[in-house]
Scaffold this motif. Structure first.
Motif, PDB file in Angstrom:
ATOM      1  N   ASP A   1       0.719  -1.130  -0.110  1.00  0.00           N
ATOM      2  CA  ASP A   1       0.000  -0.057   0.064  1.00  0.00           C
ATOM      3  C   ASP A   1       0.820   1.306   0.072  1.00  0.00           C
ATOM      4  OD1 ASP A   1      -2.313  -1.536   0.007  1.00  0.00           O
ATOM      5  OD2 ASP A   1      -2.520  -1.169   2.234  1.00  0.00           O
ATOM      6  N   GLU A   2       2.050   1.417   0.636  1.00  0.00           N
ATOM      7  CA  GLU A   2       2.971   2.316   0.755  1.00  0.00           C
ATOM      8  C   GLU A   2       3.263   2.525  -0.649  1.00  0.00           C
ATOM      9  OE1 GLU A   2       6.896   3.713   3.158  1.00  0.00           O
ATOM     10  OE2 GLU A   2       6.182   1.769   3.533  1.00  0.00           O
TER      11      GLU A   2
ATOM     12  N   ARG B   1       2.061   1.814  -3.656  1.00  0.00           N
ATOM     13  CA  ARG B   1       1.307   2.077  -4.450  1.00  0.00           C
ATOM     14  C   ARG B   1       0.826   3.543  -4.408  1.00  0.00           C
ATOM     15  NH1 ARG B   1      -1.998  -1.458  -3.137  1.00  0.00           N
ATOM     16  NH2 ARG B   1      -1.695  -2.844  -4.830  1.00  0.00           N
ATOM     17  N   ALA B   2       1.192   4.245  -3.179  1.00  0.00           N
ATOM     18  CA  ALA B   2       0.739   5.568  -2.820  1.00  0.00           C
ATOM     19  C   ALA B   2       2.213   6.322  -3.214  1.00  0.00           C
ATOM     20  CB  ALA B   2       0.591   5.726  -1.235  1.00  0.00           C
TER      21      ALA B   2
END
Length: 477
Positions: free
Chosen positions: A82-83, A85-86
């Motif tokens: 998720d990190e 992807r951000a």
């Protein structure tokens, strides 16, 4: 698995990494794995290839599924995705124009023609826009590097999930082996108790000496101490599996006994291309791609950068009869002239990181080859050992029966029966360990191959899935 042309072709890259000119890294399209090899499900979902079902034990399958759903390392790896992807979205946003708005309020004091002071209020709302033309692709390269880094983080997540699944399966097999060892110890203790009772009766009636009675007592206690040791090992293994599944220490549900857990069929020839299913190899590939793109982006920083800016708004004031429109357009060119060697040092650092990624890629590929070859050898040799131990156990059991009959009939001493009991116990315990090693070698092979294989992939290379042939038993004399 001695020949691996696909992986060896990948390893040719390492010969190009040197202090001289850079060799081009493989593009993202060239290193993409076969479609469908990795899951795209959300955090906590099962991975696509449920290879653990091939063992035929529902309790093992449920344990692996629970570990994949609740393991803290899997959750941490998913959060890192998720990190990444951000970060990829942030890098991609740099390619778009930036638009903002301002509404500054102003107020002032003016004088009328008659000298009478008066106060005027005003505001100037405006829209501002800026856009980096990215003439030399610096931002586009950075966005592609962030995308490759996102794929690498997904590969790292899948590596963790595959390791957790393999650890859960291997841990369950170890637990069932410990259960089997405990059962053998209890059976042996019951036999030792019977032998001790006979020895005591023979000693009390004067048919044998005190020595045989003391030997029977010592052998009984030697077997009795195996029970708490096995129970302690079982408790610790259950606690380890509980932590692996994200639970507090608890009892682990059992399924099939160790000798009934199935062994998945292994193809006669596994293609080396299947190694590309390994998530750690995919991670290394994408890390190399990201490092190469980052280096290209760093080199683009040496070139001029052109940016466009614009501003449009109106002036509103009580001192004006009508609003006044204002606008501005401009462009700025930024080119490095003298920076004390900062850009050159950043390029050198990016080059070193790219070379590190290339060497790491080669090391990962070599490790993959070794692990697959070790697992294949383990499956074959542990199977041969288990077959030989099965024959040894059968022979030791027959020898114990003969020694017991001779001892009870008075034709031999207790030492013959004692030696036969010890030989049988050692053979049974070793057989349990060999069976566990054979099953864990199958688990290691699935992990080394990146999570198994499909029949279509095997048939495409001419391999046929089949179980290992049984070792022929020698004729009874």
């Amino acid at each position: 698995m001695r020949q691996a042309p696909a992986i060896l072709a990948l390893l040719a890259l390492s010969g190009c990494v040197s202090a001289g000119p850079r060799a081009p890294a493989p593009s993202a399209a060239a290193v993409a794995p076969p479609p469908g090899w990795r899951t795209t499900l959300a955090q906590g979902g099962p991975i696509a290839a449920e290879w653990w079902n091939g063992f035929g034990d529902p309790a093992l399958a449920a344990l692996v599924a629970r570990a994949l759903a609740n393991n803290p390392d899997v959750e941490i790896a998913a959060a890192r995705v998720d990190e990444a992807r951000a970060a990829e979205a942030l890098a991609r946003a740099q390619l778009s124009p930036q638009v903002g708005g301002t509404v500054p309020e102003t107020q002032g004091q003016t004088l009328s023609p008659l000298g009478t002071p008066s106060r005027a209020f005003g505001a100037q709302p405006a829209l501002t826009a800026s856009f980096d033309l990215d003439l030399f692709g610096r931002l586009r390269l950075a966005s592609r590097a962030a995308r490759a880094q996102l794929l690498a983080s997904e590969g790292a997540r899948d590596t963790v999930r595959l390791a957790v699944a393999a650890s859960a399966a291997s841990g369950y097999i170890t637990l069932r082996a410990l259960d089997e060892r405990l059962a053998i110890a209890r059976q042996t203790l019951a036999a030792r108790d019977d032998a001790l009772r006979i020895a005591r009766r023979r000693f009390e009636t004067g048919y044998s000496s005190r020595l045989e009675y003391r030997q029977a007592q010592a052998e009984y206690q030697a077997t009795a101490q195996l029970l708490p040791a096995a129970e302690l090992a079982i408790s610790r293994q259950e606690n380890s599996l509980s932590v692996l599944t994200g639970d507090a220490p608890r009892a682990i549900a059992r399924g099939l006994p160790l000798d009934r857990i199935g062994r998945p069929a292994i193809p006669a020839g596994l293609p080396a291309d299947l190694l590309r299913r390994r998530p750690d190899l995919f991670q290394a590939e994408q890390t190399l791609v990201a490092a190469d793109l980052t280096l290209d982006s760093q080199r683009a920083a040496f070139l001029p950068n052109l940016a466009l800016t614009g501003n449009v708004g109106v002036v509103l004031s009580t001192a004006l009869s009508n609003p006044v429109g204002v606008f501005s357009l401009g462009a700025s060119v930024l080119a490095p002239i003298f920076d004390g060697g900062r850009l050159r040092a950043q390029e050198a650092a990016a080059t070193a990181r790219r070379d590190q990624a290339a060497f790491s890629y080669r090391r990962t590929a070599l490790t993959a080859l070794r692990e697959v070859d070790d697992a294949l050898a383990g499956v074959q040799r542990s199977g041969e050992q288990a077959s030989a131990l099965e024959r040894q156990t059968a022979a030791a059991s027959g020898a114990l029966q003969n020694a017991t009959n001779r001892y009870r009939a008075g034709y031999s001493s207790y030492l013959e029966q004692l030696d036969a009991q010890r030989n049988l116990l050692n053979a049974e315990l070793t057989l349990v360990q060999a069976r566990a090693d054979r099953l864990t070698s199958n688990v290691a092979l699935f992990q080394a191959m990146g999570g198994g294989w499909s029949p279509a992939e095997v048939s495409a290379t001419g391999g046929a899935a089949r179980a290992a042939p049984p070792v022929p038993r020698p004729a009874e004399p």
